[in-house]
Scaffold this active site. Structure first.
Site, PDB file in Angstrom:
ATOM      1  N   ASP A 357      50.831  23.154 -37.278  1.00 52.18           N
ATOM      2  CA  ASP A 357      49.730  22.272 -36.915  1.00 52.18           C
ATOM      3  C   ASP A 357      49.453  22.398 -35.418  1.00 52.18           C
ATOM      4  OD1 ASP A 357      48.024  19.704 -37.445  1.00 52.18           O
ATOM      5  OD2 ASP A 357      49.275  19.238 -35.710  1.00 52.18           O
ATOM      6  N   GLY A 358      48.166  22.402 -35.036  1.00 54.39           N
ATOM      7  CA  GLY A 358      47.791  22.648 -33.655  1.00 54.39           C
ATOM      8  C   GLY A 358      48.347  21.638 -32.675  1.00 54.39           C
ATOM      9  N   ASP A 375      39.351  25.226 -32.450  1.00 56.68           N
ATOM     10  CA  ASP A 375      38.421  25.578 -33.520  1.00 56.68           C
ATOM     11  C   ASP A 375      38.984  25.093 -34.853  1.00 56.68           C
ATOM     12  OD1 ASP A 375      36.207  26.625 -34.765  1.00 56.68           O
ATOM     13  OD2 ASP A 375      36.963  28.681 -34.834  1.00 56.68           O
TER      14      ASP A 375
END
Length: 534
Positions: A357-358, A375
């Site tokens: 997960d970012g 993004d």
């Protein structure tokens, strides 16, 4: 074993409760995957699914209690299980056609809140009736399993426990096993089959009409055969790949000189690979303004670029083509997309991609980057925790001095109180310099944020470019950018209504375009619309 033996052994009734609870949750989760390619997997769609199913279960509970009082034998209950089973098995056969057909009809009649109405009606038609029948199970079994009032509490408690345990298993199995391994259609079929087996066992030992049992099995096998081989985008003939992962419906298709990844059958491009190796003509090219600006301050050192929401690597490969010295790292939560990036999009093995997960990746890392490209927003599916002030503060901490954050916003939404205004206000609350530009073609907006002077950095970086096409685009971006002033609509981890705001923006886009489809439907019918979507 006779019918009386089977019913006296109450474990069979408790197992019926167990499998009914399992089927309800499995159908609910599968419903989200059936609807997501058409309506997204936003919290709003989940709310529609959960609310509709709760309505069905409440009606089923009420009706089931009345049925149990009126029918002292369980035959009626198990007939309901057979009907529910066959209805669920038929969903993969007719569900996609019903959704597309209903959407086409609504295009003629609805000009506002199209997605919400279409999602609700699709969910209502497909799922209310079988889940209403499953809702009759618990009150009916409470009647049939209770020997005396002195055991009422214990009996109801056991039924609740079996239902809950079944529901737990029915929650985990589709998400982590059946949907990723076999797909949504086969998940419906699998849990439908379990219900049919339970009902068949009852009728076999009860001396029921075996022809009816064989007939039900034949219908089930027919649905299995037809429902397991169809495409979500059944009207397309250019699909290179279609499948599902834990997180997404995934579709790879060839369109002219490009290969495209999308997670929605109707709209949206998550990644694109130009087969000629040039610019994409999409927002990825605009996002290159971030490394161009950062390169002007890099003093000849390789640029370190982090992409949150890597997709199949469009932006990463563009960076490698356009800049002589770059180190790009991607973070992508969907492992299947990472696999597709190498198999269908020629992502170089020199570009590391981390399956994570970012935000969690940033929290666990101490690295600094010259560019961080966010993004991670898919149409109206916007992770709230990657849109908040707290998130952008974490991003800022991981930027090198004079570093740039770029954020891709999917939808032009310029009205007061829009999702774009909220996101830009939130970014501006963290960064002193925020610039935005609308992509010429499409509905994307690119936002650039830094602690320095982004416009000046971009001007210097553009002057140093040797690629005339890229330099021309950067000049165009510089001329069309506008500064974003400080605003009051700041999203936080505690309050970030991105689903509502995103749905409003999507409704606006649909309402703007729906009139052309209404004209097309009147003139050419649904076939004309489907041809337009190809």
């Amino acid at each position: 074993m006779t019918h009386n033996d089977l019913m006296h052994k109450r474990y069979f009734l408790f197992m019926t409760e167990f499998f009914a609870g399992m089927a309800v949750m499995a159908v609910e989760l599968s419903a989200s995957r059936l609807l997501a390619p058409y309506f997204s997997s936003s919290q709003i769609v989940w709310t529609i699914i959960i609310g509709t199913i709760m309505i069905a279960m409440a009606l089923g509970n009420y009706w089931g209690g009345r049925l149990a009082d009126a029918h002292p034998e369980p035959d009626f209950l198990y007939r309901n299980l057979v009907i529910a089973s066959l209805w669920i098995a038929a969903i993969p056969v007719v569900g996609k056609y019903l959704i597309v057909g209903l959407s086409g009809v609504l295009m003629m009649a609805v000009n506002v809140h199209f997605l919400t109405i279409a999602a609700f009606l699709s969910c209502f038609i497909l799922f209310v009736f079988p889940l209403l029948l499953l809702g009759t199970v618990t009150p009916s079994l409470a009647k049939y399993t209770m020997n005396n009032l002195g055991e009422a509490g214990r009996t109801v408690g056991l039924l609740g426990a079996f239902n809950t345990i079944g529901s737990i298993i029915g929650t985990f199995l589709p998400t982590f096993l059946t949907i990723p391994a076999f797909g949504t259609a086969m998940t419906f079929i699998l849990f439908s089959g379990l219900l049919l087996v339970i009902a068949a066992i009852y009728f076999v030992f009860n001396g029921g009409n075996r022809r009816k049992i064989i007939g039900a099995a034949a219908v089930f096998l027919f649905c299995t055969f037809l429902g397991s081989g169809d495409s979500f985008a059944f009207w397309r003939d250019d699909l290179v790949y279609e499948g599902e992962s834990v997180y997404n419906y995934l579709q790879v298709r060839d369109e002219g000189d490009s290969r495209i990844l999308t997670t929605n059958v109707l709209f949206g491009v998550q990644s694109i690979m130009p087969k000629n190796g040039g610019l994409t003509g999409m927002y990825y090219d605009y996002a290159l303004a971030a490394p161009v600006a950062a390169a002007s301050q890099s003093e000849g050192k390789p640029l370190k670029i982090l992409v949150l929401g890597m997709g199949t690597g469009t932006f990463a490969m563009q960076c490698h083509r356009c800049f002589p010295q770059v180190e790009v790292i991607g973070v992508e939560i969907d492992e299947k997309i990472i696999d597709l990036s190498h198999e269908y999009f020629a992502l170089s093995n020199d570009v590391p991609v981390i399956n994570y997960d970012g935000r969690a990746f940033l929290t666990s890392s101490s690295e600094k980057y010259d560019v961080i490209f966010v993004d991670a927003y898919q149409d109206i599916t916007i992770p709230f925790y990657m849109s908040s002030k707290e998130f952008f503060e974490i991003v800022k901490e991981h930027l090198a001095p004079n570093g740039v954050m770029a954020v891709n916003l999917n939808m032009h939404a310029n009205q007061k109180g829009s999702i774009n205004e909220a996101l830009c206000d939130t970014i501006r609350a963290v960064f002193p310099d925020v610039m935005s530009v609308d992509v010429r073609y499409g509905t994307n907006r690119e936002v650039f944020a830094s602690s320095g002077d982004f416009t000046a950095q971009l001007r210097v970086g553009t002057a140093a470019l040797e690629n005339p096409s890229l330099a021309s685009l950067m000049s165009e971006i510089g001329n069309n950018m506008s500064a974003w002033p400080a605003g009051q609509n700041v999203l936080t981890d505690d309050k970030a209504p991105v689903e509502i705001l995103g749905m409003q923006a999507m409704n606006g886009l649909i309402n703007d375009g729906i009139k052309s489809y209404q004209d097309m439907l009147r003139k050419e019918g649904i076939e004309g619309v489907l041809n337009q979507l190809k």
